[in-house]
Write a protein that holds these residues in place. Structure first.
Motif, PDB file in Angstrom:
ATOM      1  N   LEU A  85       0.823  -1.206   0.000  1.00 16.36           N
ATOM      2  CA  LEU A  85       0.000   0.000   0.000  1.00 16.36           C
ATOM      3  C   LEU A  85       0.856   1.253   0.000  1.00 16.36           C
ATOM      4  O   LEU A  85       1.940   1.306   0.607  1.00 16.36           O
ATOM      5  N   LYS A  86       0.331   2.275  -0.679  1.00 14.92           N
ATOM      6  CA  LYS A  86       0.997   3.562  -0.807  1.00 14.92           C
ATOM      7  C   LYS A  86       0.100   4.650  -0.226  1.00 14.92           C
ATOM      8  O   LYS A  86      -1.131   4.480  -0.187  1.00 14.92           O
ATOM      9  N   PRO A  87       0.668   5.759   0.185  1.00 20.06           N
ATOM     10  CA  PRO A  87      -0.173   6.861   0.696  1.00 20.06           C
ATOM     11  C   PRO A  87      -1.254   7.276  -0.305  1.00 20.06           C
ATOM     12  O   PRO A  87      -2.357   7.655   0.113  1.00 20.06           O
ATOM     13  N   GLU A  88      -0.967   7.193  -1.590  1.00 26.43           N
ATOM     14  CA  GLU A  88      -1.955   7.582  -2.590  1.00 26.43           C
ATOM     15  C   GLU A  88      -3.107   6.595  -2.707  1.00 26.43           C
ATOM     16  O   GLU A  88      -4.072   6.852  -3.434  1.00 26.43           O
ATOM     17  N   ASP A  89      -3.034   5.473  -2.008  1.00 28.88           N
ATOM     18  CA  ASP A  89      -4.167   4.549  -1.955  1.00 28.88           C
ATOM     19  C   ASP A  89      -5.193   4.986  -0.899  1.00 28.88           C
ATOM     20  O   ASP A  89      -6.269   4.390  -0.808  1.00 28.88           O
ATOM     21  N   THR A  90      -4.854   5.989  -0.124  1.00 25.32           N
ATOM     22  CA  THR A  90      -5.772   6.489   0.895  1.00 25.32           C
ATOM     23  C   THR A  90      -7.051   6.992   0.252  1.00 25.32           C
ATOM     24  O   THR A  90      -7.028   7.836  -0.647  1.00 25.32           O
ATOM     25  N   ALA A  91      -8.182   6.435   0.705  1.00 23.51           N
ATOM     26  CA  ALA A  91      -9.476   6.779   0.117  1.00 23.51           C
ATOM     27  C   ALA A  91     -10.571   6.040   0.870  1.00 23.51           C
ATOM     28  O   ALA A  91     -10.288   5.149   1.683  1.00 23.51           O
ATOM     29  N   VAL A  92     -11.795   6.415   0.559  1.00 26.07           N
ATOM     30  CA  VAL A  92     -12.940   5.605   0.975  1.00 26.07           C
ATOM     31  C   VAL A  92     -13.201   4.615  -0.160  1.00 26.07           C
ATOM     32  O   VAL A  92     -13.315   5.011  -1.323  1.00 26.07           O
ATOM     33  N   TYR A  93     -13.268   3.363   0.186  1.00 24.60           N
ATOM     34  CA  TYR A  93     -13.456   2.296  -0.803  1.00 24.60           C
ATOM     35  C   TYR A  93     -14.907   1.822  -0.757  1.00 24.60           C
ATOM     36  O   TYR A  93     -15.457   1.557   0.322  1.00 24.60           O
ATOM     37  N   TYR A  94     -15.503   1.688  -1.950  1.00 23.77           N
ATOM     38  CA  TYR A  94     -16.900   1.290  -2.088  1.00 23.77           C
ATOM     39  C   TYR A  94     -16.984  -0.002  -2.894  1.00 23.77           C
ATOM     40  O   TYR A  94     -16.356  -0.114  -3.948  1.00 23.77           O
ATOM     41  N   CYS A  95     -17.764  -0.960  -2.422  1.00 22.84           N
ATOM     42  CA  CYS A  95     -18.014  -2.135  -3.244  1.00 22.84           C
ATOM     43  C   CYS A  95     -19.280  -1.920  -4.050  1.00 22.84           C
ATOM     44  O   CYS A  95     -20.169  -1.170  -3.636  1.00 22.84           O
ATOM     45  N   VAL A  96     -19.318  -2.562  -5.199  1.00 25.63           N
ATOM     46  CA  VAL A  96     -20.416  -2.368  -6.141  1.00 25.63           C
ATOM     47  C   VAL A  96     -20.838  -3.696  -6.731  1.00 25.63           C
ATOM     48  O   VAL A  96     -20.067  -4.660  -6.746  1.00 25.63           O
ATOM     49  N   ALA A  97     -22.062  -3.734  -7.234  1.00 24.21           N
ATOM     50  CA  ALA A  97     -22.564  -4.909  -7.941  1.00 24.21           C
ATOM     51  C   ALA A  97     -23.420  -4.428  -9.098  1.00 24.21           C
ATOM     52  O   ALA A  97     -24.088  -3.390  -9.005  1.00 24.21           O
ATOM     53  N   GLY A  98     -23.390  -5.203 -10.178  1.00 28.36           N
ATOM     54  CA  GLY A  98     -24.168  -4.797 -11.331  1.00 28.36           C
ATOM     55  C   GLY A  98     -24.278  -5.893 -12.369  1.00 28.36           C
ATOM     56  O   GLY A  98     -23.804  -7.014 -12.161  1.00 28.36           O
ATOM     57  N   ARG A 110     -25.832  -1.196  -7.637  1.00 29.66           N
ATOM     58  CA  ARG A 110     -25.845  -1.447  -6.197  1.00 29.66           C
ATOM     59  C   ARG A 110     -24.521  -0.994  -5.600  1.00 29.66           C
ATOM     60  O   ARG A 110     -23.453  -1.305  -6.138  1.00 29.66           O
ATOM     61  N   TRP A 111     -24.629  -0.267  -4.509  1.00 36.44           N
ATOM     62  CA  TRP A 111     -23.448   0.275  -3.849  1.00 36.44           C
ATOM     63  C   TRP A 111     -23.491  -0.044  -2.365  1.00 36.44           C
ATOM     64  O   TRP A 111     -24.535   0.079  -1.726  1.00 36.44           O
ATOM     65  N   GLY A 112     -22.362  -0.429  -1.814  1.00 39.40           N
ATOM     66  CA  GLY A 112     -22.257  -0.606  -0.382  1.00 39.40           C
ATOM     67  C   GLY A 112     -21.831   0.687   0.280  1.00 39.40           C
ATOM     68  O   GLY A 112     -21.448   1.642  -0.398  1.00 39.40           O
ATOM     69  N   GLN A 113     -21.867   0.720   1.580  1.00 41.65           N
ATOM     70  CA  GLN A 113     -21.341   1.881   2.283  1.00 41.65           C
ATOM     71  C   GLN A 113     -19.833   1.865   2.155  1.00 41.65           C
ATOM     72  O   GLN A 113     -19.237   0.836   1.924  1.00 41.65           O
ATOM     73  N   GLY A 114     -19.208   2.973   2.233  1.00 38.24           N
ATOM     74  CA  GLY A 114     -17.773   3.032   2.079  1.00 38.24           C
ATOM     75  C   GLY A 114     -17.027   2.550   3.309  1.00 38.24           C
ATOM     76  O   GLY A 114     -17.561   2.548   4.423  1.00 38.24           O
ATOM     77  N   THR A 115     -15.793   2.153   3.093  1.00 36.69           N
ATOM     78  CA  THR A 115     -14.912   1.799   4.197  1.00 36.69           C
ATOM     79  C   THR A 115     -13.601   2.549   4.000  1.00 36.69           C
ATOM     80  O   THR A 115     -13.037   2.543   2.908  1.00 36.69           O
ATOM     81  N   GLN A 116     -13.141   3.205   5.052  1.00 39.42           N
ATOM     82  CA  GLN A 116     -11.983   4.082   4.952  1.00 39.42           C
ATOM     83  C   GLN A 116     -10.684   3.286   4.993  1.00 39.42           C
ATOM     84  O   GLN A 116     -10.493   2.429   5.876  1.00 39.42           O
ATOM     85  N   VAL A 117      -9.800   3.595   4.066  1.00 36.58           N
ATOM     86  CA  VAL A 117      -8.442   3.055   4.064  1.00 36.58           C
ATOM     87  C   VAL A 117      -7.487   4.235   4.146  1.00 36.58           C
ATOM     88  O   VAL A 117      -7.558   5.154   3.318  1.00 36.58           O
ATOM     89  N   THR A 118      -6.623   4.216   5.124  1.00 46.36           N
ATOM     90  CA  THR A 118      -5.651   5.295   5.316  1.00 46.36           C
ATOM     91  C   THR A 118      -4.252   4.695   5.350  1.00 46.36           C
ATOM     92  O   THR A 118      -3.978   3.808   6.152  1.00 46.36           O
ATOM     93  N   VAL A 119      -3.399   5.191   4.462  1.00 45.85           N
ATOM     94  CA  VAL A 119      -2.029   4.704   4.388  1.00 45.85           C
ATOM     95  C   VAL A 119      -1.091   5.864   4.721  1.00 45.85           C
ATOM     96  O   VAL A 119      -1.094   6.885   4.040  1.00 45.85           O
ATOM     97  N   SER A 120      -0.313   5.687   5.751  1.00 48.73           N
ATOM     98  CA  SER A 120       0.604   6.746   6.178  1.00 48.73           C
ATOM     99  C   SER A 120       2.017   6.452   5.690  1.00 48.73           C
ATOM    100  O   SER A 120       2.423   5.294   5.566  1.00 48.73           O
TER     101      SER A 120
END
Length: 121
Positions: A85-98, A110-120
């Motif tokens: 993982l890199k700092p630029e991977d820091t984001a809220v990640y959303y799963c989807v279906a279609g 279809r969208w799930g709630q986001g999950t936060q990923v933080t890379v320092s």
């Protein structure tokens, strides 16, 4: 189809995390599942997706070779293993279906709630 994402957290650069997305409901109506992410001040971007039947996958160039998407059909769960993982991977990640595999946000219904990923660093 309801999607429940989990597994986000904080990690140092070079570390790993695994995200999970559990699907419930009329899962047979979904053909593909995947992940998008959105960093602060940036647009939502495609990360990876997978065809539920056959397991074909597709990755954004920015994560290719570091991230792996997989599916456990028995559990109706999609995983995103994130390594190096890199700092630029820091984001809220959303799963989807279609109904189709796509790198376009609007192709998924279809969208799930986001999950936060933080890379320092």
């Amino acid at each position: 189809v309801q999607l429940q994402a989990s597994g986000g957290g904080s990690v140092q650069a070079g570390g790993s995390l695994r995200l999970s997305c559990a699907a419930s409901g009329r899962t047979f109506s979904s053909y593909a599942m995947g992940w998008f992410r959105q960093a602060p001040g940036k647009e939502r971007e495609f990360v990876a997706d997978i065809r539920l039947s056959g397991g074909a996958t597709y990755y954004a160039n920015s994560v290719k070779g570091r991230f792996t998407i997989s599916i456990d059909n028995a559990k109706n769960t999609v995983y995103l293993q994130m390594n190096s993982l890199k700092p630029e991977d820091t984001a809220v990640y959303y799963c989807v279906a279609g109904a189709i595999m796509s790198t376009s946000y609007s192709s998924y219904n279809r969208w799930g709630q986001g999950t936060q990923v933080t890379v320092s660093s």
